[in-house]
Write an enzyme that holds these catalytic residues in place. Structure first.
Site, short mmCIF file in Angstrom:
data_model
loop_
_atom_site.label_atom_id
_atom_site.label_comp_id
_atom_site.label_asym_id
_atom_site.label_seq_id
_atom_site.Cartn_x
_atom_site.Cartn_y
_atom_site.Cartn_z
N GLU A 180 -18.34 -11.95 19.11
CA GLU A 180 -17.71 -12.94 18.73
C GLU A 180 -16.59 -12.95 18.89
O GLU A 180 -16.29 -13.11 17.48
CB GLU A 180 -18.77 -14.58 18.63
CG GLU A 180 -18.51 -15.87 18.73
CD GLU A 180 -19.07 -16.78 18.26
OE1 GLU A 180 -20.34 -16.27 17.78
OE2 GLU A 180 -18.63 -17.99 19.13
N ASP A 204 -8.62 -22.23 21.32
CA ASP A 204 -8.35 -23.44 20.86
C ASP A 204 -7.44 -23.41 21.62
O ASP A 204 -6.55 -22.61 22.29
CB ASP A 204 -7.82 -22.97 19.37
CG ASP A 204 -8.63 -23.29 18.19
OD1 ASP A 204 -8.86 -23.75 18.15
OD2 ASP A 204 -7.70 -22.20 16.87
N LYS A 249 0.28 -28.48 23.20
CA LYS A 249 1.63 -28.78 24.06
C LYS A 249 1.98 -27.85 24.62
O LYS A 249 2.05 -26.80 24.27
CB LYS A 249 1.96 -29.24 22.70
CG LYS A 249 1.68 -30.19 21.54
CD LYS A 249 2.76 -30.83 20.70
CE LYS A 249 1.89 -32.08 19.75
NZ LYS A 249 2.23 -32.30 18.63
N ASP A 292 -14.18 -27.03 27.02
CA ASP A 292 -14.08 -28.77 26.75
C ASP A 292 -12.76 -28.84 27.08
O ASP A 292 -12.04 -29.85 27.36
CB ASP A 292 -14.86 -28.97 25.64
CG ASP A 292 -13.42 -29.14 24.62
OD1 ASP A 292 -13.79 -27.40 23.94
OD2 ASP A 292 -12.35 -29.52 24.46
C1 LIG Z 1 -12.41 -24.97 18.25
S1 LIG Z 1 -12.76 -23.79 17.13
C2 LIG Z 1 -14.70 -22.71 18.29
C3 LIG Z 1 -15.44 -22.13 16.95
C4 LIG Z 1 -16.82 -22.13 17.44
N1 LIG Z 1 -16.65 -20.81 18.47
C5 LIG Z 1 -17.47 -23.76 18.88
O1 LIG Z 1 -18.09 -23.77 20.01
O2 LIG Z 1 -17.96 -24.10 17.37
C6 LIG Z 1 -12.15 -22.26 17.65
C7 LIG Z 1 -12.20 -21.10 16.58
O3 LIG Z 1 -11.00 -19.67 16.90
C8 LIG Z 1 -10.61 -19.78 15.44
N2 LIG Z 1 -9.70 -19.08 16.48
C9 LIG Z 1 -8.54 -19.10 16.73
N3 LIG Z 1 -7.16 -18.73 17.69
C10 LIG Z 1 -8.63 -17.42 16.81
C11 LIG Z 1 -7.11 -15.61 16.43
N4 LIG Z 1 -6.47 -15.11 17.02
N5 LIG Z 1 -8.71 -15.30 15.28
C12 LIG Z 1 -9.41 -14.95 15.14
N6 LIG Z 1 -9.86 -16.57 14.82
C13 LIG Z 1 -9.66 -17.19 15.68
C14 LIG Z 1 -10.12 -21.23 15.11
O4 LIG Z 1 -9.91 -20.47 13.36
C15 LIG Z 1 -11.65 -21.98 15.53
O5 LIG Z 1 -12.16 -21.71 14.13
#
Ligand SMILES: C[S@@+](CC[C@H](N)C(=O)[O-])C[C@H]1O[C@@H](n2cnc3c(N)ncnc32)[C@H](O)[C@@H]1O
Length: 211
Positions: free
Chosen positions: A37, A112, A116, A148
């Site tokens: 994941e 994420d 922007k 989302d």
């Molecule tokens: C919007 S959150 C979603 C978390 C989880 N999947 C959920 O649905 O509850 C996106 C997560 O991806 C992590 N993330 C973003 N880019 C990443 C990367 N390049 N490597 C590891 N984690 C990353 C962020 O730190 C964040 O915790």
């Protein structure tokens, strides 16, 4: 009477240095299938799935230190032995460290969106990332994505549908443990559903033979 040795607990937190020359059997101490994941956050989904599938191994990658520590702590407190968590950049891991044709499933939930325009280059889903991630999947492996964010989701779906080695499959898949319309209950999904946002989903499978 012979003393019983306390059962040693596996180390849940993986040091980024352990990802060099990574061998899954060495990391987990067995040769079970591995699911990854990316961006597992607080690992609500990963923990439940690992508990439900002790016959599989799970690695969660999380960049944010606070979430990473939370996820490690959760696995340790619940004593779930088949999960590992690492704090690293998933994009880099997929491009240069993840063994090729080694994953039985890849989960990416609520990546994420970087809304922007000037930040779009920070998005995880780029053609080079998709190409490398497909190479990490075993033939027949499943790649599930949920978001989302409608605009980012459309871009993700286009990238996945355009890849010649991927074919779209139903998201609901009882064999895989996902019933129709069932929530994955990731932490962000729970929050966004409460806010009334729509959730978009896609699942792909790596074709068994190259086209
Ligand atoms: C919007 S959150 C979603 C978390 C989880 N999947 C959920 O649905 O509850 C996106 C997560 O991806 C992590 N993330 C973003 N880019 C990443 C990367 N390049 N490597 C590891 N984690 C990353 C962020 O730190 C964040 O915790």
């Amino acid at each position: 009477m012979a003393e019983t040795q306390p059962k040693s607990r596996p180390q849940i937190a993986v040091a980024p240095s352990e990802l060099e020359a990574l061998r899954w059997d060495a990391l987990f101490g067995n040769d079970h299938d591995v699911e990854l994941e990316i961006g597992c956050g607080k690992a609500g989904f990963l923990l439940r799935r690992a508990q439900a599938h002790p016959e599989l191994n799970f690695l969660g990658i999380e960049w944010a230190n606070e979430f990473y520590r939370f996820a490690v702590d959760r696995f340790e407190r619940w004593g779930v032995p088949n999960g590992r968590i690492v704090r690293t950049d998933a994009s880099q891991f997929i491009r240069s460290q993840c063994p090729r044709e080694s994953l039985s499933a890849l989960h990416v939930y609520h990546p994420d969106p970087w809304p922007k325009t000037r930040h779009h280059k920070r998005r995880l889903f780029q053609p080079a990332f998709v190409e490398a991630a497909v190479a990490c999947l075993k033939p027949g492996a499943r790649w599930a994505v949920q978001s989302d964010h409608a605009e980012y989701f459309e871009i993700i779906a286009c990238l996945l549908r355009a890849h010649p080695q991927l074919e779209e499959i139903p998201f609901a898949d009882p064999d895989f443990g996902v019933e129709a319309d069932e929530s994955l209950r990731t932490n962000f999904e729970i929050k966004y559903v409460r806010e009334g946002r729509s959730i978009h989903r896609i699942a792909m499978r790596r074709r068994l033979t190259a086209t």
